[in-house]
Design a protein around this motif. Structure first.
Motif, PDB file in Angstrom:
ATOM      1  N   GLU A   1       1.367   1.440  -8.506  1.00  0.00           N
ATOM      2  CA  GLU A   1       0.840   0.588  -9.567  1.00  0.00           C
ATOM      3  C   GLU A   1       1.641   0.578 -10.663  1.00  0.00           C
TER       4      GLU A   1
ATOM      5  N   GLY B   1       0.698  -0.984  -0.009  1.00  0.00           N
ATOM      6  CA  GLY B   1      -0.156  -0.108   0.172  1.00  0.00           C
ATOM      7  C   GLY B   1       0.799   1.264   0.004  1.00  0.00           C
ATOM      8  N   SER B   2       0.186   2.568   0.004  1.00  0.00           N
ATOM      9  CA  SER B   2       1.020   3.587  -0.023  1.00  0.00           C
ATOM     10  C   SER B   2       1.178   4.206   1.452  1.00  0.00           C
TER      11      SER B   2
ATOM     12  N   CYS C   1      -3.245  -0.283  -6.147  1.00  0.00           N
ATOM     13  CA  CYS C   1      -2.793   0.019  -4.844  1.00  0.00           C
ATOM     14  C   CYS C   1      -3.923   0.884  -4.166  1.00  0.00           C
ATOM     15  N   ASP C   2      -4.695   0.132  -3.106  1.00  0.00           N
ATOM     16  CA  ASP C   2      -5.863   0.772  -2.711  1.00  0.00           C
ATOM     17  C   ASP C   2      -5.963   0.933  -1.133  1.00  0.00           C
TER      18      ASP C   2
ATOM     19  N   LEU D   1      -3.648   2.703   2.188  1.00  0.00           N
ATOM     20  CA  LEU D   1      -2.861   3.900   2.514  1.00  0.00           C
ATOM     21  C   LEU D   1      -2.443   3.762   4.160  1.00  0.00           C
TER      22      LEU D   1
ATOM     23  N   TYR E   1      -8.383   5.167  -2.855  1.00  0.00           N
ATOM     24  CA  TYR E   1      -7.934   4.312  -1.954  1.00  0.00           C
ATOM     25  C   TYR E   1      -9.277   3.692  -1.588  1.00  0.00           C
TER      26      TYR E   1
ATOM     27  N   SER F   1      -9.027  10.014  -4.306  1.00  0.00           N
ATOM     28  CA  SER F   1      -8.084   9.464  -4.939  1.00  0.00           C
ATOM     29  C   SER F   1      -8.024   7.794  -5.335  1.00  0.00           C
TER      30      SER F   1
ATOM     31  N   LYS G   1       0.379   6.490  -5.171  1.00  0.00           N
ATOM     32  CA  LYS G   1      -0.393   5.430  -5.637  1.00  0.00           C
ATOM     33  C   LYS G   1      -0.040   5.012  -7.062  1.00  0.00           C
ATOM     34  N   ASN G   2      -0.008   6.223  -7.758  1.00  0.00           N
ATOM     35  CA  ASN G   2       0.311   5.741  -9.209  1.00  0.00           C
ATOM     36  C   ASN G   2       1.605   5.375  -9.453  1.00  0.00           C
TER      37      ASN G   2
ATOM     38  N   THR H   1      -1.997  10.407  -4.963  1.00  0.00           N
ATOM     39  CA  THR H   1      -2.019  10.216  -6.169  1.00  0.00           C
ATOM     40  C   THR H   1      -0.509   9.857  -6.751  1.00  0.00           C
TER      41      THR H   1
END
Length: 185
Positions: free
Chosen positions: A122, A93-94, A129-130, A132, A152, A150, A118-119, A115
């Motif tokens: 991914e 995850g982020s 990536c959902d 955080l 998540y 965003s 996450k980007n 973002t």
């Protein structure tokens, strides 16, 4: 480039940074990154030139060929290792782009933190990536809303407690496990 230097210390802008071990090198990298970040936040006309001058000073102090430096010099694990772990069932995850306290950033900056991280995850791992984990484990309603917008599905705090079906998925709690616990079966 700090990982590549053989120097035991460097001086940048009059400040001495010890580099005798990995911990000191990481500490110096974080401190110098913060100096660069502060320099970028000065007036736009002078910040680019000031950053270039500062980067040149750092490179000269390190005595390394900057073109040989890697963005992964101080990652705790590489993207290749992340892919191997993912293939073994680990989910990533982020934790945001720069680990700033999201509660005190502008809406635009929070959106970028969420973002961009996450980007990148991914892109590098080829999977959504959902989740955080909030930097410092802290959040507020605005950050949670932006996390949802965003893309998540959940956010982890460092608040102590158990989660139930009624727990807000953007306020997930944790139970700390450390060396005070006997984990023997």
């Amino acid at each position: 480039c700090l990982a590549m230097t053989t120097k035991k210390s460097i001086t940048v802008q009059g400040i001495l940074y010890p580099l005798e071990n990995d911990k000191q090198k990481i500490s110096a990298a974080v401190a110098l990154r913060n100096v660069l970040k502060e320099t970028l936040q000065t007036s736009h006309q002078t910040s680019q030139a000031a950053c270039t001058t500062l980067l040149d000073e750092i490179a000269a102090a390190l005595g390394v060929d900057v073109s040989q430096c890697s963005n992964e010099d101080f990652l705790f694990i590489s993207w290749k290792e992340c892919l191997e772990m993912q293939q073994a069932g680990i989910t990533f995850g982020s934790h945001s782009k720069t680990h700033g306290d999201l509660r005190f950033l502008s809406e635009k900056d929070v959106q970028d933190e969420l973002t961009s991280s996450k980007n990148l995850i991914e892109e590098k791992l080829g999977k959504p990536c959902d989740t955080l984990s909030y930097p410092f484990g802290e959040t507020n309603a605005a950050v949670r809303t932006l996390a949802n917008i965003s893309g998540y599905n959940a956010g982890f705090t460092t608040y102590y407690g158990k989660n139930t079906r009624e727990t807000n998925p953007f306020l997930l709690q944790r139970i700390t496990i450390n060396n005070f616990y006997d984990l023997s079966i």
